[in-house]
Design an enzyme around this catalytic site. Structure first.
Site, PDB file in Angstrom:
ATOM      1  N   ASP A 216       4.091  -3.237   0.038  1.00  0.00           N
ATOM      2  CA  ASP A 216       4.316  -1.824   0.366  1.00  0.00           C
ATOM      3  C   ASP A 216       3.000  -1.143   0.698  1.00  0.00           C
ATOM      4  O   ASP A 216       2.727  -0.030   0.251  1.00  0.00           O
ATOM      5  CB  ASP A 216       5.022  -1.101  -0.782  1.00  0.00           C
ATOM      6  CG  ASP A 216       5.589   0.248  -0.340  1.00  0.00           C
ATOM      7  OD1 ASP A 216       5.903   0.406   0.860  1.00  0.00           O
ATOM      8  OD2 ASP A 216       5.715   1.147  -1.187  1.00  0.00           O
ATOM      9  N   LYS A 218       0.507   1.002   2.668  1.00  0.00           N
ATOM     10  CA  LYS A 218       0.598   2.139   3.586  1.00  0.00           C
ATOM     11  C   LYS A 218      -0.479   3.149   3.188  1.00  0.00           C
ATOM     12  O   LYS A 218      -1.065   3.047   2.100  1.00  0.00           O
ATOM     13  CB  LYS A 218       1.989   2.775   3.521  1.00  0.00           C
ATOM     14  CG  LYS A 218       2.431   3.207   2.131  1.00  0.00           C
ATOM     15  CD  LYS A 218       3.865   3.716   2.153  1.00  0.00           C
ATOM     16  CE  LYS A 218       4.353   4.063   0.746  1.00  0.00           C
ATOM     17  NZ  LYS A 218       5.750   4.553   0.757  1.00  0.00           N
ATOM     18  N   ASN A 221      -0.699   4.743  -0.278  1.00  0.00           N
ATOM     19  CA  ASN A 221      -1.055   3.876  -1.402  1.00  0.00           C
ATOM     20  C   ASN A 221      -2.524   3.461  -1.369  1.00  0.00           C
ATOM     21  O   ASN A 221      -2.916   2.543  -2.095  1.00  0.00           O
ATOM     22  CB  ASN A 221      -0.165   2.636  -1.415  1.00  0.00           C
ATOM     23  CG  ASN A 221       1.276   2.979  -1.749  1.00  0.00           C
ATOM     24  OD1 ASN A 221       1.546   4.007  -2.353  1.00  0.00           O
ATOM     25  ND2 ASN A 221       2.207   2.132  -1.351  1.00  0.00           N
ATOM     26  N   ASP A 237      -0.139   1.227  -6.337  1.00  0.00           N
ATOM     27  CA  ASP A 237       1.316   1.099  -6.249  1.00  0.00           C
ATOM     28  C   ASP A 237       1.778  -0.345  -6.090  1.00  0.00           C
ATOM     29  O   ASP A 237       2.029  -0.815  -4.984  1.00  0.00           O
ATOM     30  CB  ASP A 237       1.857   1.953  -5.100  1.00  0.00           C
ATOM     31  CG  ASP A 237       3.375   2.120  -5.187  1.00  0.00           C
ATOM     32  OD1 ASP A 237       4.024   1.337  -5.921  1.00  0.00           O
ATOM     33  OD2 ASP A 237       3.905   3.025  -4.542  1.00  0.00           O
ATOM     34  N   THR A 260       8.444   0.059   2.874  1.00  0.00           N
ATOM     35  CA  THR A 260       8.642   1.281   3.643  1.00  0.00           C
ATOM     36  C   THR A 260       8.934   0.888   5.091  1.00  0.00           C
ATOM     37  O   THR A 260       8.172   0.125   5.682  1.00  0.00           O
ATOM     38  CB  THR A 260       7.390   2.167   3.563  1.00  0.00           C
ATOM     39  OG1 THR A 260       7.131   2.466   2.179  1.00  0.00           O
ATOM     40  CG2 THR A 260       7.581   3.461   4.333  1.00  0.00           C
TER      41      THR A 260
END
Length: 408
Positions: A216, A218, A221, A237, A260
């Site tokens: 995840d 991105k 994070n 995260d 995501t």
């Protein structure tokens, strides 16, 4: 403050178990100290347009799996919150003084705390955990956090556990998210992008060497440890992370579609076995955003988005790309490669000429104006129309071999 770069309505979560449980845990999110200066607080409140309204509704409705909607101004833990403070295990309060509530979600709370002896600040995340599978899900994240020790990865100080609660004591990141730093500084050149990407790549190289896949990655994070210009950038995260225990790449956990939507690698959408290459694809998306303020795959609905990703349909057209070097575009091309076997590894990104030279051969033009303009243009237009399958709260499961949409 948060910059949500996406057309979807949040994360694509792993399929819930037969008992209806799923991973509800994030690692640390953005923790900020309360600004004493009124003007700075005003600026923070004005940054609402970078967070989608639909996400806020989803967070409040319990769709988010972690801390959820950020609390921008700290809430002092005083007598009105005595009931909340009472939730903390005496072992925790004996060692740490609870200062303020800085994050909240349906299943967790995050507070700013201070070590009573050293006076060092920390963030303590309280997780409400019930049932055996809930504990197992938490242990997966803890297993990752306990293994890592790198300057560009969030650090876990200690853990307190009870039958129904887990307390994660994490380092406190106060420097803001990656895109916040880009927008606030006024100038942003390719050299600045390479500095950030070198730190992210260094953290990814370390994680991948340990067999940890983030899943995840991105901009939200990626947090700066402190507001100073020399701050390290840290990966946070690990709520959806996966730690490879063997070379069995066909393990279901590696096939699970989660993350995501705008950052999902094509092999995840195609339900093929995945590896650490999915993080490198996400790094390519992040690099594209860093240099242009826009997404490489930006569609009006989730099905269209997924088709664009599966085709690898992106371009470098537009005014914002005219001042970006060929080396930088080549760096992105090597990451947004459909074949994961041909995609650059974290080690290879650190050896790429664009990063090695710190963009010395690139244009020194300030990219800040075009990046900010694209971010603000997207914010003014608001979230694009959604198809029923991308309504707030919908999640995707691929365990059965087909993509299924259902409301959380």
């Amino acid at each position: 403050m948060a910059f949500i770069m996406g057309s979807g309505s949040g994360k694509v979560l792993p399929e819930p178990s037969k008992n209806g449980c799923f991973c509800l845990f994030h690692s640390v999110v953005n923790f900020k100290k309360q600004e004493a200066d009124g003007e700075e607080c005003k600026e923070k409140r004005q940054a609402w347009f970078w967070r989608r309204r639909s996400d806020r509704r989803a967070f409040r409705g319990g769709i988010s799996e972690g801390v959820g909607d950020s609390v921008h101004l700290e809430e002092p833990v005083t007598s009105p919150n005595a009931k909340f403070r009472a939730k903390f295990d005496p072992r925790v309060t004996a060692r740490y003084e609870i200062k303020a509530l800085i994050g909240r979600g349906s299943f967790s709370r995050v507070v700013r705390a201070e070590h009573r002896r050293t006076h060092q600040p920390f963030a303590i995340k309280l997780l409400e955990v019930k049932g055996q599978e809930g504990h197992e899900a938490c242990q997966t994240e803890l297993g990752v956090l306990r293994r890592v020790n790198h300057s560009n990865v969030i650090r876990l100080a200690e853990v307190f556990q009870t039958q129904h609660r887990v307390y994660l004591v994490l380092e406190l990141a106060t420097g803001g998210e990656l895109l916040e730093r880009v927008v606030s500084r006024g100038t942003f050149r390719e050299r600045d992008a390479t500095k950030a990407l070198m730190m992210v790549s260094s953290g990814l190289r370390y994680l991948h060497m340990l067999g940890v896949i983030h899943r995840d990655l991105k901009p939200e994070n990626l947090l700066y440890y402190h507001p100073g210009q020399d701050s390290r950038l840290i990966i946070t995260d690990f709520g959806l992370a996966y730690a490879e225990r063997s070379c069995r790449v066909k393990d279901w956990a590696v096939r699970t579609l989660c993350g995501t939507p705008e950052y999902l690698a094509p092999e995840m959408l195609a339900r093929r076995p995945c590896s650490s290459a999915v993080d490198m694809w996400a790094l390519g998306v992040i690099t594209y955003i860093l240099l242009s303020g826009s997404l490489p795959f930006d569609q009006s609905s989730r099905p269209r988005l997924f088709r664009a990703i599966l085709r690898g349909s992106y371009s470098f057209h537009g005014d914002s790309w005219r001042s970006v070097s060929t080396l930088a575009k080549g760096f992105i091309d090597r990451l947004l490669t459909l074949d994961p076997e041909r995609r650059m590894t974290a080690e290879e990104t650190l050896q790429h000429p664009w990063l090695v030279s710190m963009a010395a051969c690139s244009s020194n033009k300030n990219l800040h104006r075009s990046i900010s303009r694209n971010l603000q243009r997207r914010a003014r237009h608001g979230p694009p129309p959604r198809c029923p399958s991308s309504a707030p709260g919908s999640r995707i499961s691929t365990r059965s071999g087909s993509t299924t949409y259902f409301k959380g």
